[in-house]
Motif scaffolding. Structure first.
Motif, mmCIF file in Angstrom:
data_model
loop_
_atom_site.group_PDB
_atom_site.id
_atom_site.type_symbol
_atom_site.label_atom_id
_atom_site.label_comp_id
_atom_site.label_asym_id
_atom_site.label_seq_id
_atom_site.Cartn_x
_atom_site.Cartn_y
_atom_site.Cartn_z
ATOM 1 N N ARG A 170 4.699 32.606 21.024
ATOM 2 C CA ARG A 170 4.288 33.206 22.289
ATOM 3 C C ARG A 170 5.044 34.508 22.480
ATOM 4 N NH1 ARG A 170 6.759 35.121 27.354
ATOM 5 N NH2 ARG A 170 4.941 35.463 28.687
ATOM 6 N N VAL A 188 1.040 34.975 19.951
ATOM 7 C CA VAL A 188 0.010 34.453 20.853
ATOM 8 C C VAL A 188 0.348 34.947 22.248
ATOM 9 C CG1 VAL A 188 -1.107 32.389 21.773
ATOM 10 C CG2 VAL A 188 -0.260 32.396 19.410
ATOM 11 N N ASN A 189 -0.562 35.655 22.889
ATOM 12 C CA ASN A 189 -0.308 36.212 24.215
ATOM 13 C C ASN A 189 -0.639 35.171 25.282
ATOM 14 O OD1 ASN A 189 0.165 37.887 26.379
ATOM 15 N ND2 ASN A 189 -1.728 39.043 26.169
ATOM 16 N N LEU A 190 0.407 34.598 25.852
ATOM 17 C CA LEU A 190 0.267 33.591 26.910
ATOM 18 C C LEU A 190 1.155 33.960 28.085
ATOM 19 C CD1 LEU A 190 0.574 30.214 24.937
ATOM 20 C CD2 LEU A 190 -1.516 31.125 25.945
ATOM 21 N N GLU A 194 2.547 29.090 31.057
ATOM 22 C CA GLU A 194 1.869 28.184 30.125
ATOM 23 C C GLU A 194 2.726 27.824 28.921
ATOM 24 O OE1 GLU A 194 -2.027 29.544 29.049
ATOM 25 O OE2 GLU A 194 -2.543 30.128 31.099
ATOM 26 N N VAL A 195 3.951 28.316 28.866
ATOM 27 C CA VAL A 195 4.785 28.101 27.686
ATOM 28 C C VAL A 195 5.083 26.621 27.479
ATOM 29 C CG1 VAL A 195 7.112 28.449 26.744
ATOM 30 C CG2 VAL A 195 5.823 30.395 27.615
ATOM 31 N N ALA A 198 2.034 24.757 26.251
ATOM 32 C CA ALA A 198 1.633 25.222 24.922
ATOM 33 C C ALA A 198 2.555 24.669 23.842
ATOM 34 C CB ALA A 198 1.623 26.743 24.893
ATOM 35 N N VAL A 203 0.161 24.277 20.677
ATOM 36 C CA VAL A 203 -0.596 25.528 20.638
ATOM 37 C C VAL A 203 0.260 26.628 20.040
ATOM 38 C CG1 VAL A 203 -1.759 27.277 22.057
ATOM 39 C CG2 VAL A 203 -2.024 24.850 22.600
ATOM 40 N N ILE A 204 1.563 26.581 20.302
ATOM 41 C CA ILE A 204 2.520 27.526 19.730
ATOM 42 C C ILE A 204 3.678 26.752 19.109
ATOM 43 C CG2 ILE A 204 1.967 29.471 21.242
ATOM 44 C CD1 ILE A 204 4.332 28.668 23.015
ATOM 45 N N ALA A 207 8.650 30.366 21.300
ATOM 46 C CA ALA A 207 8.337 31.194 22.472
ATOM 47 C C ALA A 207 9.406 32.240 22.726
ATOM 48 C CB ALA A 207 8.176 30.320 23.718
ATOM 49 N N TYR A 209 10.642 33.753 25.478
ATOM 50 C CA TYR A 209 10.496 33.438 26.898
ATOM 51 C C TYR A 209 11.847 33.155 27.527
ATOM 52 C CZ TYR A 209 9.163 30.901 31.137
ATOM 53 O OH TYR A 209 9.032 30.477 32.438
#
Length: 338
Positions: A170, A188-190, A194-195, A198, A203-204, A207, A209
């Motif tokens: 992410r 992945v642009n989230l 949503e981290v 995800a 999904v990822i 991150a 983040y």
């Protein structure tokens, strides 16, 4: 009631009325890029309280969480139009307006410590460059703050730059996205909100983040038990900006007070987030299921070299990006940071 007591009461009432009148002189709403309750949000609220106290009630600032009035990437326009009077946010959100926002907001791989970045902003021409960039949009930068170096929670160990290859990571759009892509990751642009989900759902794999302590508090290490700390990549700026017309109309004493309180807040943010990170690190080290990884200096240098290639590409985007690149590289070299 005696005459003396009446005079005392009258004086108290008049004093309260005067204070209330002063409190209404400047009433502003600032939106942040954090949710309420996050450490950075609480630090920003404390700054607003300090401003009210040091202005003797002449300035009152309401601090609102992310998305309270507009989306995070819309506060630039909201402050310009007067929907908000100011914001405390990462300028990278406005990269689409001008890529120089992304370079000043997060020159990925450049800074090994938030104080290095604050030194550039305060003494290396960064704040002047930012105002050259933002004032045409109708804002004025009061001062810059910064979070700590962001951690990197991951489902698999990242000990080397090669370990980034194929990693579903992410990352917000812009420079950080491009640099991780150059390093071999699959960005992945989230949105930050949503981290957690995800990572939980796969999904990822990792991150980009926020800081270590916030990642820990939000439970990310349950699904991504290989955090990198200290981080090696992102160190976002917090731009504390006010509508330029309002700024220009302020008396000099209030301008000076705002600038000094923002600097105080910036130093407090660095110290407090570092303290929280260190406390979280000590707790995490007691958990055998989580491994904290500190990338070697050699691997950090490899990542920075990849990042430098992208800085040079961004420098060519326009006149302002070239100015940011030249100033940042000069500061890094002068201070033996590059």
């Amino acid at each position: 009631m005696s005459r003396i007591a009446l005079k005392t009461l009258t004086a108290a009432v008049l004093g309260a009325m005067a204070l209330n009148a002063q409190a209404a002189e400047y009433e502003w709403t600032f939106q942040t890029s954090e949710t309420s309750g996050e450490p950075q949000f609480e630090i920003k609220k404390a700054w607003a309280d300090e401003v009210e106290e040091k202005s003797d009630g002449r300035i009152q600032i309401e601090i609102l969480p992310v998305n309270a009035v507009v989306q995070a990437n819309q506060t630039l326009q909201a402050v310009r139009s007067g929907i908000l009077q100011g914001h405390l946010t990462d300028p990278s959100y406005f990269t689409g307006q001008n890529p120089a926002f992304g370079m000043l907001g997060n020159l990925v791989g450049a800074w090994g410590d938030p104080n290095e970045f604050l030194g550039f902003m305060r003494e290396g021409g960064g704040e002047e460059l930012y105002n050259e960039l933002v004032e045409p949009y109708g804002l004025h930068l009061i001062g810059a703050a910064a979070t700590g170096l962001e951690a990197l929670p991951s489902k698999r160990p990242i000990r080397t730059v090669d370990d980034l290859k194929g990693l579903k990571l992410r990352a917000p759009e812009g420079m950080v996205y491009n640099i991780f892509e150059k390093a071999g990751a699959t960005p992945v642009n989230l949105p930050g909100s949503e981290v957690y989900t995800a990572l939980e759902k796969g999904v990822i794999d990792a991150a980009d983040y926020t800081v270590f302590a916030t990642n820990y508090e939000q439970g990310l290490y349950e699904f991504a038990p290989y955090p990198n700390y200290p981080g090696f990549h992102s160190l976002p700026m917090v731009a504390v900006s006010l509508n330029k017309d309002i700024w220009d109309s302020l008396p000099d004493d209030l301008k000076s007070m705002l600038e000094s309180t923002v600097d105080d807040m910036a130093d407090e943010m660095v110290a407090k987030l570092k303290e929280l990170d260190q406390e979280a690190v000590e707790e995490v080290r007691q958990d055998p299921d989580i491994e904290i990884i500190d990338m070697s200096d050699e691997e950090r240098a490899k990542f920075r070299n990849i990042a430098k290639e992208e800085w040079a590409i961004w420098a060519e985007k326009n006149e302002m990006t070239q100015k940011v690149y030249d100033a940042a590289v000069a500061y890094l070299k002068e201070n033996n940071l590059m």
